[in-house]
Design an enzyme around this catalytic site. Sequence first.
Site, mmCIF file in Angstrom:
data_model
loop_
_atom_site.group_PDB
_atom_site.id
_atom_site.type_symbol
_atom_site.label_atom_id
_atom_site.label_comp_id
_atom_site.label_asym_id
_atom_site.label_seq_id
_atom_site.Cartn_x
_atom_site.Cartn_y
_atom_site.Cartn_z
ATOM 1 N N SER A 274 -75.863 79.290 -34.536
ATOM 2 C CA SER A 274 -75.105 77.435 -34.778
ATOM 3 C C SER A 274 -76.983 77.282 -34.612
ATOM 4 C CB SER A 274 -74.314 77.284 -33.731
ATOM 5 O OG SER A 274 -72.884 77.515 -34.101
ATOM 6 N N ILE B 139 -76.215 89.828 -42.478
ATOM 7 C CA ILE B 139 -76.829 88.927 -43.328
ATOM 8 C C ILE B 139 -75.194 89.584 -44.578
ATOM 9 C CG2 ILE B 139 -78.683 88.549 -45.043
ATOM 10 C CD1 ILE B 139 -78.170 87.690 -42.422
ATOM 11 N N THR B 140 -74.757 88.703 -44.961
ATOM 12 C CA THR B 140 -73.322 89.337 -46.322
ATOM 13 C C THR B 140 -74.671 89.749 -47.637
ATOM 14 O OG1 THR B 140 -71.957 87.537 -45.838
ATOM 15 C CG2 THR B 140 -71.272 88.530 -47.693
ATOM 16 N N ILE C 190 -43.262 82.012 -44.066
ATOM 17 C CA ILE C 190 -42.344 82.641 -44.765
ATOM 18 C C ILE C 190 -42.006 83.536 -45.623
ATOM 19 C CG2 ILE C 190 -41.409 81.348 -47.841
ATOM 20 C CD1 ILE C 190 -43.251 78.639 -47.164
ATOM 21 N N GLY D 200 -41.884 85.943 -43.073
ATOM 22 C CA GLY D 200 -41.288 87.099 -42.941
ATOM 23 C C GLY D 200 -42.086 88.254 -42.525
ATOM 24 N N GLY D 201 -41.523 88.941 -41.971
ATOM 25 C CA GLY D 201 -41.498 91.032 -41.972
ATOM 26 C C GLY D 201 -42.408 91.257 -42.945
ATOM 27 N N GLU E 29 -71.611 80.523 -42.620
ATOM 28 C CA GLU E 29 -72.043 79.483 -43.015
ATOM 29 C C GLU E 29 -71.872 78.090 -42.429
ATOM 30 O OE1 GLU E 29 -72.515 78.792 -47.576
ATOM 31 O OE2 GLU E 29 -71.856 81.041 -47.829
ATOM 32 N N THR F 76 -70.520 76.965 -38.222
ATOM 33 C CA THR F 76 -68.757 77.400 -37.732
ATOM 34 C C THR F 76 -68.521 76.051 -38.261
ATOM 35 O OG1 THR F 76 -69.635 76.393 -35.387
ATOM 36 C CG2 THR F 76 -69.217 78.958 -35.547
ATOM 37 N N GLU G 9 -66.968 73.371 -35.602
ATOM 38 C CA GLU G 9 -67.647 72.644 -34.627
ATOM 39 C C GLU G 9 -69.518 71.612 -35.163
ATOM 40 O OE1 GLU G 9 -66.330 76.611 -34.251
ATOM 41 O OE2 GLU G 9 -64.180 74.601 -33.437
#
Length: 384
Positions: free
Chosen positions: A132, A157-158, A338, A340-341, A364, A366, A368
């Site tokens: 950050s 690093i992407t 929606i 469910g399982g 990219e 946070t 925050e």
Amino acid sequence: MDFEWTEEHRMVREMVRKFTDQEVRPLAAEIDRKEEIPADLLRKAAENGLMGIAIPDAYGGSGFGEIGYCIMMEELSHGCASFAITIAAHQSIGCMPILLDGTEEQKQKFLAPMARGEKLGAFALTESEAGSDAGGIRTSAAVDGDAFVINGSKIWITNGGIADIVVLYAATDTAKGPKGGITAFIVPTDTPGFSVGTVEKKMGIRGSNTAELIFENMRIPVSQVLGKVGDGFKNAMGTLDYGRLGLGAAAVGASREMLELSVRHAQERQQFGKPIAEQQIIQFYLAEMGARIYAMESMVYRTAAMADRGEKFSRESAMVKYLCTEWQDWIVDRAMQIHGGMGYMTHMPIERFYRDSRINRIFEGTNEIQHLVIARDLLKKGKY
Ligand code: COS
């Protein structure tokens, strides 16, 4: 606030939607399982002009600007977040620093092959002690004749392990930090002294490569300094304005996919002798998902239009990134509820979208940090 779709935008949407349906979605589960993007898929994306969709055609791109880029991110994200993020890291934060501050020569030499999809890009800012607080980077660049000698490392690093060209931020004056002490460099990954360290295992976007980069006495000629010495932090922040907006567009696409699957499932799934779509609580979930997507889509394209008009959009892109990614997580969670399982099982795409969604509130910047960017701008201007 003016905004209108052009015929070209509609064409881009149609083209990328078809590409996603035919080429991307069918491979998404395998990409997640094998934890890599097939080279052939990247080649096909390049053939369709996707690797430089926002970049002007003078520099090898398709020239559809930020609106075109956001449409592409939205449509690809219906299919596979790993693939969308690979292209985003290449283009929005890999190519963009060079488009913003590169010389004409740098643009022709480095940006054009990237935009044509012949070279893959990455953006290297984060370090183990500077996440950050990006201004606290310690990777150092020291002048030596007509070159800078770079030592240090980057993490998370992407595209780091698969990129051909990395835009690297290094400290040229640690005392100055983000205010004049950081410089951007264009680094081909075959430069002696460059190596790839740990390749990370992740909860989601598993097909997207995330790697550590190590620099040992790596010499980068002054001709590969991007922008002015000391102006690198501004370049990184200006670039992230674009990256954050693109993540908002990706959130719209993934959220729409979740809503569409949920609508279908709610109409098909019978419980208590009728489709669950007839239960008011399910209708409330669907309505809330739809309303949030409408708001997300509106803010993404309003901001993309600002970017295309050349206006400053840092605060708006932080707002887009924050709200769209929070709501994407909420929407994916509702889609899981929606279903469910069934949604929890790995043969359905819901659990993959659930895992893939979570990183968006973190990378990219946070959410925050997005609050901090928004608040600082409000306080500085003293008004909305
Ligand atoms: N565009 C251009 N310049 C910008 C900018 C922007 N969006 N944001 C900041 N700058 C400039 C500032 O104007 C300032 O220059 P001046 O002093 O000449 O005005 C300089 O950059 C330093 O800015 P600031 O004082 O705000 O720096 P901070 O150290 O306080 O850091 C935050 C600001 C926290 C916002 C920044 O470090 C940040 O975005 N952190 C998150 C990093 C991140 O997103 N990492 C993800 C990496 S990719 S996965």
